[in-house]
Design a protein around this motif. Structure first.
Motif, PDB file in Angstrom:
ATOM      1  N   ASP A 345       8.549   1.374   4.750  1.00 56.42           N
ATOM      2  CA  ASP A 345       8.684   0.105   4.032  1.00 56.42           C
ATOM      3  C   ASP A 345       9.187  -1.004   4.950  1.00 56.42           C
ATOM      4  O   ASP A 345       8.804  -2.172   4.799  1.00 56.42           O
ATOM      5  CB  ASP A 345       9.652   0.271   2.855  1.00 56.42           C
ATOM      6  N   GLU A 346      10.035  -0.636   5.903  1.00 53.00           N
ATOM      7  CA  GLU A 346      10.521  -1.623   6.872  1.00 53.00           C
ATOM      8  C   GLU A 346       9.376  -2.190   7.698  1.00 53.00           C
ATOM      9  O   GLU A 346       9.263  -3.409   7.882  1.00 53.00           O
ATOM     10  CB  GLU A 346      11.561  -0.967   7.783  1.00 53.00           C
ATOM     11  N   SER A 348       6.071  -2.043   6.956  1.00 55.00           N
ATOM     12  CA  SER A 348       5.136  -2.735   6.074  1.00 55.00           C
ATOM     13  C   SER A 348       5.667  -4.119   5.691  1.00 55.00           C
ATOM     14  O   SER A 348       4.929  -5.121   5.729  1.00 55.00           O
ATOM     15  CB  SER A 348       4.895  -1.892   4.814  1.00 55.00           C
ATOM     16  N   GLY A 349       6.948  -4.188   5.345  1.00 54.73           N
ATOM     17  CA  GLY A 349       7.542  -5.465   4.977  1.00 54.73           C
ATOM     18  C   GLY A 349       7.579  -6.443   6.133  1.00 54.73           C
ATOM     19  O   GLY A 349       7.363  -7.655   5.947  1.00 54.73           O
ATOM     20  N   LYS A 352       4.202  -8.030   6.578  1.00 52.92           N
ATOM     21  CA  LYS A 352       3.947  -9.028   5.523  1.00 52.92           C
ATOM     22  C   LYS A 352       4.760 -10.310   5.773  1.00 52.92           C
ATOM     23  O   LYS A 352       4.250 -11.424   5.589  1.00 52.92           O
ATOM     24  CB  LYS A 352       4.307  -8.445   4.155  1.00 52.92           C
ATOM     25  N   ARG A 353       6.022 -10.159   6.178  1.00 54.28           N
ATOM     26  CA  ARG A 353       6.857 -11.352   6.435  1.00 54.28           C
ATOM     27  C   ARG A 353       6.387 -12.119   7.656  1.00 54.28           C
ATOM     28  O   ARG A 353       6.644 -13.322   7.776  1.00 54.28           O
ATOM     29  CB  ARG A 353       8.318 -10.921   6.615  1.00 54.28           C
TER      30      ARG A 353
END
Length: 417
Positions: A345-346, A348-349, A352-353
């Motif tokens: 998730d780190e 992937s996030g 996206k950011r």
């Protein structure tokens, strides 16, 4: 001088030797400093697991040599069966496939050498002429049979048989066949190497190195950076490009390692995953090298970019920070004891950011209409390089999703996520 692989050292050994030489020539203190840094980053257990295959191969080579000696002495009543131990040592290679191939080459070289010596000696006797002829014939025969690193074995065996007689030749064949067989059996049955784990550790270290460089550049461009600094960044990125190629060779070696492996099906998916991750980091290192080249060109005396446009905006520095953090997370996903849903998730996030940061950087770096044409080229290249690096590392929609552990790929599409 060529790479270690081109000198016949094998892809896995060659890759490690190439990496050692790169470390020796770099600014990071060589192989010992690399080991210290790996222990500092991931702990002693990580370093030991990465080196465990090499330790195991050393122990297996010693064991195979001892068993070959005992068997040859017991079966053929040879007082000092050194050749059996030598054959076992030669055939305990880094993969089962290489062990089998080396055993065939070694045995074929000895048989061919004996036949050549008996044929030439019987017809021409033993003298300086026949010795020279045997050497020439042995080398030609070895290359004809494509014996690889065992080409000289034909000539060596032929000379020894001419010197000590046919009885020595038969003893040498028996010794060597026993030793080669023992080497293959030991390497196949006792902890046969797969190298997927070793390759994954190498990739984790490479990702850390790339992340460290990108973070250093992001910090540097926020200040009054110089052409000399940019050249230093470029030199380091070139070193890491070499490390990326070496890591990819090790990943390819892992593919070879599962040939004839007794647990091939259990390792195949992990080998494929490691190979995909190696390709992703190799491509990322290439794009980073291009980015460093662009920054160096911006500050060079011949730069087409006007002085007032040579500063890197904060938005680009933020984008570099994003890439650094993405590389760090990607590296941790290569380690079985570090990979988990939180790290996924780190990563992937972070991807996206980074997208709005990339859009803002593109807006800020949009040249005025009256700017020189080459300014558009330099700015566009920098922006494209960052975009491509982020795409290579994207675990959701990137081209190398297979480089992420399978259970995390399944997690990424789970409805509850």
């Amino acid at each position: 001088m060529g790479s270690a692989e081109s000198r016949g050292e094998g892809r896995y050994v060659g890759a490690l030797l190439d990496r050692f030489r790169l470390g020796q020539s770099g600014r990071d203190g060589g192989a010992l400093a690399q080991a210290r840094r790996s222990i500092h980053l991931h702990g002693f257990r990580h370093w030991f697991v990465r080196e465990r295959d090499a330790f195991a191969q050393t122990a297996k080579a010693a064991l195979a040599s001892a068993i070959a000696w005992v068997l040859a002495a017991a079966l053929f009543e040879i007082s000092d069966p050194v050749l059996a131990s030598v054959a076992a040592l030669v055939t305990v290679q880094v993969t089962v496939y290489q062990s089998i191939w080396r055993a065939v080459q070694y045995s074929a070289g000895i048989v061919a050498g004996m036949i050549a010596a008996l044929a030439i000696g019987a017809g021409l006797g033993i003298n300086v002429f026949t010795m020279s002829l045997v050497v020439v014939a042995g080398l030609v025969l070895g290359r004809t049979l494509r014996l690889g690193t065992q080409v000289n074995q034909v000539a060596v065996t032929a000379l020894l048989v001419l010197s000590f007689g046919g009885h020595y030749g038969y003893a040498r064949i028996l010794d060597s066949v026993v030793g080669a067989a023992v080497g293959v059996i030991v390497n196949t049955l006792i902890a046969p190497p797969a190298f997927a784990r070793t390759a994954a550790k190498e990739l984790a270290d490479l990702a850390d190195d790339l992340a460290t460089l990108v973070a250093r550049v992001a910090k540097g461009v926020r200040g009054d950076w110089t052409y000399e600094q940019a050249q230093a960044w470029l030199a380091r990125s070139r070193e890491l490009s070499g490390n990326a190629r070496a890591a990819r060779k090790i990943a390819q070696q892992a593919e070879e390692a599962v040939k004839f492996h007794p647990r091939r099906s259990a390792h195949l998916s992990e080998v494929h995953r490691v190979d995909e991750a190696a390709i992703a980091l190799d491509h990322t290192a290439t794009q980073l090298n291009s980015l460093m080249r662009g920054l160096a060109d911006m500050r060079a005396g011949f730069s087409p970019v006007p002085e007032k446009l040579r500063d890197v905006p904060e938005e680009m520095a933020m984008l570099l920070d994003d890439i650094s953090k993405a590389l760090s997370a990607f590296g941790r996903l290569q380690l079985p004891d570090r990979a988990n849903t939180r790290v996924y998730d780190e990563l992937s996030g972070m991807i996206k950011r980074a997208k709005p940061h990339a859009r803002k950087a593109a807006q800020v770096m949009h040249p005025d209409d009256d700017a020189p044409t080459l300014v558009w080229s330099v700015y566009g290249s920098l922006l494209d390089d960052t975009r491509r690096m982020l795409r290579e590392l994207d675990p959701d929609d990137g081209p190398h999703r297979e480089g992420i552990p399978a259970y995390l790929r399944a997690y990424s599409v789970h409805p509850s996520r």
